[in-house]
Write a protein that holds these residues in place. Structure first.
Motif, PDB file in Angstrom:
ATOM      1  N   GLU A  54       0.838  -1.201   0.000  1.00 22.77           N
ATOM      2  CA  GLU A  54       0.000   0.000   0.000  1.00 22.77           C
ATOM      3  C   GLU A  54       0.873   1.251   0.000  1.00 22.77           C
ATOM      4  O   GLU A  54       0.872   2.025   0.960  1.00 22.77           O
ATOM      5  CB  GLU A  54      -0.936   0.003   1.220  1.00 22.77           C
ATOM      6  CG  GLU A  54      -2.030  -1.040   1.177  1.00 22.77           C
ATOM      7  CD  GLU A  54      -3.055  -0.766   0.084  1.00 22.77           C
ATOM      8  OE1 GLU A  54      -3.142   0.389  -0.374  1.00 22.77           O
ATOM      9  OE2 GLU A  54      -3.764  -1.712  -0.303  1.00 22.77           O
ATOM     10  N   TRP A  73       0.418   8.862   2.118  1.00 23.87           N
ATOM     11  CA  TRP A  73      -0.473   9.921   2.576  1.00 23.87           C
ATOM     12  C   TRP A  73      -0.649   9.893   4.092  1.00 23.87           C
ATOM     13  O   TRP A  73      -0.771  10.948   4.726  1.00 23.87           O
ATOM     14  CB  TRP A  73      -1.820   9.820   1.864  1.00 23.87           C
ATOM     15  CG  TRP A  73      -1.736  10.187   0.416  1.00 23.87           C
ATOM     16  CD1 TRP A  73      -2.000   9.391  -0.648  1.00 23.87           C
ATOM     17  CD2 TRP A  73      -1.332  11.454  -0.132  1.00 23.87           C
ATOM     18  NE1 TRP A  73      -1.795  10.055  -1.825  1.00 23.87           N
ATOM     19  CE2 TRP A  73      -1.384  11.328  -1.540  1.00 23.87           C
ATOM     20  CE3 TRP A  73      -0.934  12.667   0.420  1.00 23.87           C
ATOM     21  CZ2 TRP A  73      -1.056  12.384  -2.390  1.00 23.87           C
ATOM     22  CZ3 TRP A  73      -0.617  13.715  -0.429  1.00 23.87           C
ATOM     23  CH2 TRP A  73      -0.681  13.576  -1.806  1.00 23.87           C
ATOM     24  N   VAL A  74      -0.644   8.697   4.680  1.00 22.37           N
ATOM     25  CA  VAL A  74      -0.677   8.636   6.143  1.00 22.37           C
ATOM     26  C   VAL A  74       0.597   9.219   6.730  1.00 22.37           C
ATOM     27  O   VAL A  74       0.568   9.980   7.706  1.00 22.37           O
ATOM     28  CB  VAL A  74      -0.896   7.183   6.607  1.00 22.37           C
ATOM     29  CG1 VAL A  74      -0.684   7.059   8.117  1.00 22.37           C
ATOM     30  CG2 VAL A  74      -2.287   6.701   6.242  1.00 22.37           C
ATOM     31  N   GLN A  99       0.654   3.998  -1.759  1.00 20.08           N
ATOM     32  CA  GLN A  99      -0.089   5.254  -1.798  1.00 20.08           C
ATOM     33  C   GLN A  99      -0.664   5.601  -0.427  1.00 20.08           C
ATOM     34  O   GLN A  99      -0.509   6.731   0.060  1.00 20.08           O
ATOM     35  CB  GLN A  99      -1.213   5.153  -2.829  1.00 20.08           C
ATOM     36  CG  GLN A  99      -1.985   6.438  -3.026  1.00 20.08           C
ATOM     37  CD  GLN A  99      -2.911   6.377  -4.225  1.00 20.08           C
ATOM     38  OE1 GLN A  99      -2.756   5.531  -5.088  1.00 20.08           O
ATOM     39  NE2 GLN A  99      -3.870   7.278  -4.281  1.00 20.08           N
ATOM     40  N   ASN A 100      -1.333   4.642   0.203  1.00 17.25           N
ATOM     41  CA  ASN A 100      -1.931   4.912   1.514  1.00 17.25           C
ATOM     42  C   ASN A 100      -0.865   5.211   2.566  1.00 17.25           C
ATOM     43  O   ASN A 100      -1.028   6.097   3.415  1.00 17.25           O
ATOM     44  CB  ASN A 100      -2.789   3.731   1.961  1.00 17.25           C
ATOM     45  CG  ASN A 100      -4.022   3.575   1.102  1.00 17.25           C
ATOM     46  OD1 ASN A 100      -4.496   4.533   0.496  1.00 17.25           O
ATOM     47  ND2 ASN A 100      -4.557   2.366   1.019  1.00 17.25           N
ATOM     48  N   ILE A 101       0.246   4.464   2.513  1.00 15.79           N
ATOM     49  CA  ILE A 101       1.314   4.676   3.486  1.00 15.79           C
ATOM     50  C   ILE A 101       1.905   6.070   3.326  1.00 15.79           C
ATOM     51  O   ILE A 101       2.193   6.758   4.312  1.00 15.79           O
ATOM     52  CB  ILE A 101       2.400   3.595   3.333  1.00 15.79           C
ATOM     53  CG1 ILE A 101       1.856   2.250   3.821  1.00 15.79           C
ATOM     54  CG2 ILE A 101       3.656   3.966   4.115  1.00 15.79           C
ATOM     55  CD1 ILE A 101       2.789   1.116   3.590  1.00 15.79           C
ATOM     56  N   GLN A 123       1.518  11.395  -7.439  1.00 10.38           N
ATOM     57  CA  GLN A 123       0.617  10.281  -7.733  1.00 10.38           C
ATOM     58  C   GLN A 123       1.213   9.361  -8.790  1.00 10.38           C
ATOM     59  O   GLN A 123       1.090   8.133  -8.712  1.00 10.38           O
ATOM     60  CB  GLN A 123      -0.734  10.834  -8.215  1.00 10.38           C
ATOM     61  CG  GLN A 123      -1.883   9.837  -8.175  1.00 10.38           C
ATOM     62  CD  GLN A 123      -2.334   9.535  -6.766  1.00 10.38           C
ATOM     63  OE1 GLN A 123      -2.157  10.336  -5.874  1.00 10.38           O
ATOM     64  NE2 GLN A 123      -2.909   8.356  -6.570  1.00 10.38           N
TER      65      GLN A 123
END
Length: 619
Positions: free
Chosen positions: A174, A180-181, A176-178, A245
């Protein structure tokens, strides 16, 4: 046919002349450090000078008086113009020789006598003199740093390595999620820390105590730095959100490679150890060399300083070249290995890391030294000309005026780190590899597009390293605040300024974590280079494409590596059959990497892509 795998290349020793010069330079570097160690003494740098100009503990007249003691006049004011050397810091209020009044003091590791803890009002009076206050603060900070050696030298690197491993492993699934977090956590932490320190500054600003006078200005500085960094990070991320992105595909592909090549996870630790040893050796040697000033003639001293600094940067760049080669070697091994479709992984050898280092050290140290020398000499100019010519190369701005600058940049650009990827792939000399790599990367603005991609990836790396370092610094801060060893004032390891140590822990953690974050940048470079190198060798003829597919199929050890049934691979009936054949011929990577190469035009949709094959669209 293009079937290169680094372990199949016939190699020979490259750039022997540069190797000889580099070895002689290293011998001279070690000899200069030994000479500085014999002639100098780093302890001299810790001894300050009294108002009479004598260096305490060094000059013959005060050789037995290593400590600096600030005298107070009849009004209780302090000045650097009234200080003496003493053999030991007075434990009573008796004035030492040369002072009108005295006060109870304690010795510090920075060789400065500081008022005892109970003389807080005296320390407040000392702060009225900016210079004396700076020296006292420096002494206190020096003490805190020495007492925090265990959290800084052991806990911080241990936490950093652990979180670096976890972060890289998590990116495969992940990314992308990592990211942004991590971005949200890091930005919020910076802003929260800034608000906390600013609030503490205003709460203590009006308190007439020694503690408030010593901490309120530091709190305001820490708070402003935190707020400014948080705002700047948010603005830069918002502006670059689209390019960030697009970088996630490269990040996930690199994570797949590093996951399959498990030995590659040791590279950041090896890189950190190499750089740490070199920096420690250099800092100690530089301290010895600086302390030699006055012991040797000025011309010799200046020559030694220039030579030692030059060799430090050359050796550092040579170490980096070896790392680039090893990463490129392993990534290329992975790229050309068989893909096991039902496992979404590739077949790789566990000894790839050892073999890469052995091959690099046996055959190409001369090329690494040549490249390191080129980087030391040309990197500043190359980077400057790249920035100056970006508007012209991207948007065609002022082409007539900037044409000479572009010509200079085109001469300098080939001599970069991409040459090591070509060396690992074909075993060339550095100069030849530089030209070959530039031919592969230059068409259709690929080099410029790669630079844009690096800008986005750099932000991903900075945020990942910052978030991880922030967590490490927070853990160290909690240990300092709640462990009696560091929080109890009666303890010999008591740390007064936990904020300073927290910031130092953050900086050290950042440098420890950075090789982990930088590793997937190197892997992404290598994968993109393999993609471009292979794309440049794909022939136009259908029979050649089928032969190329068969040759790749012969490298695979299981039928599933090409993602389908073998009897469909060479189906050439109609356009649909050709499309299906091409898909099977090149679909030999795990899903994230396949998605990356598909987006870059690996399967024939590269028209208009900045990463298009040079055979499809010349520059």
């Amino acid at each position: 046919m293009f079937t290169n795998r680094p372990d199949k290349v016939e190699r020979r020793v490259t750039d022997v002349c540069c190797l000889i010069v580099f070895v002689l330079g290293c011998i001279g570097f070690v000899g200069a450090l030994v000479f500085a160690y014999v002639k100098g003494d780093p302890q001299r740098l810790l001894h300050l000078r009294s108002s009479s100009g004598q260096q305490c503990g060094v000059d013959v007249a005060v050789e037995s008086m290593p400590y600096l003691y600030f005298c107070a006049d009849q009004t209780g004011l302090f000045s650097v113009e009234d200080s003496v050397c003493v053999a030991g810091c007075p434990r009573t209020s008796d004035a030492p020789e040369g002072c009108q009044t005295g006060y109870e003091s304690v010795a510090t590791d920075s060789m400065v006598c500081m008022p005892a803890n109970k003389d807080k009002e005296l320390r407040l009076e000392m702060s009225s003199s900016a210079t004396v206050d700076a020296v006292i603060k420096l002494a206190l900070n020096f003490n805190d740093v020495q007492r925090a050696w265990f959290p800084l030298l052991f806990l911080t690197p241990a936490f950093s390595i652990a979180f670096g491993f976890l972060y890289i492993r998590a990116l495969r699934w992940e990314a992308q999620n990592i990211f942004w977090v991590s971005f949200a956590v890091f930005t919020a932490a910076l802003a929260g820390a800034g608000i906390y320190y600013i609030d503490r500054h205003f709460r203590t600003a009006n308190a007439n105590t020694a503690e408030s006078a010593e901490t309120t200005s530091d709190d305001l500085m820490y708070g402003i730095i935190g707020i400014v960094l948080a705002v700047a990070l948010a603005i830069v991320t918002f502006v670059n959100r689209k390019s960030i992105q697009r970088s996630f595909k490269c990040l996930e592909a690199a994570s797949e490679c590093m996951q399959d090549m498990s030995s590659m996870m040791w590279l950041p630790i090896i890189e950190s150890c190499k750089k740490a040893l070199l920096v420690i050796l250099f800092v100690f040697g530089a301290a010895c060399l600086i302390s030699c000033q006055g012991e040797i003639d000025l011309a010799t001293y200046n020559a030694l300083v220039i030579f030692v600094f030059f060799m430090f940067f050359w050796i550092s760049e040579t170490f980096s070249a070896l790392t680039h080669f090893v990463v490129g070697f392993m990534a290329q091994e992975w790229y050309f290995s068989a893909n096991i479709a039902f496992q979404d992984a590739k077949q790789t050898e566990p000894q790839a890391l050892t073999r890469a280092y052995l091959i690099g050290l046996r055959y190409h140290v001369g090329s690494f030294a040549f490249g390191g020398l080129a980087n030391v000499v040309l990197k500043p100019a190359r980077f400057t000309f790249r920035l100056l010519t970006m508007p012209t190369r991207y948007y065609g701005v002022a082409e007539g005026v900037c044409r000479p600058l572009v010509a200079v940049y085109d001469k300098l650009a080939p001599f970069c780190d991409h040459a090591y990827l070509e060396i690992s792939l074909d075993g060339q000399h550095f100069y030849t590899a530089s030209k070959a790599a530039w031919v592969i990367l230059a068409p259709k603005g690929f080099e410029d597009s790669t630079f844009q991609f690096h800008g986005s990836l750099l932000e991903l790396q900075l945020i990942g390293a910052g978030c991880t370092s922030g967590i490490v610094a927070f853990l160290v801060n909690r240990i300092l605040r709640y462990s009696p060893v560091f929080s109890d004032e009666a303890s010999s390891h008591h740390i007064a300024d936990t904020g300073l140590i927290t910031w130092l822990a953050f900086i050290m953690a950042f440098f420890c974590v950075w090789p982990f974050m930088n590793s997937y940048g190197h892997v992404s470079d290598a994968l993109l280079f393999c993609f471009k190198a292979e794309s440049a060798h794909i022939p136009f003829g259908l029979g050649d494409v089928i032969a190329s597919a068969r040759e790749r199929a012969s490298l695979c050890e299981v039928p599933e590596c090409l993602g389908g049934r073998e009897n469909q691979m060479y189906d050439t009936s109609g356009v649909g059959g050709v499309t299906h054949k091409l898909k099977q011929a090149f679909d030999r990577h795990p899903p994230k990497t396949s998605s990356l190469f598909e987006s870059l035009g690996m399967r024939g949709d590269s028209q208009g892509s900045p990463f298009a094959s040079p055979l499809q669209s010349p520059r």
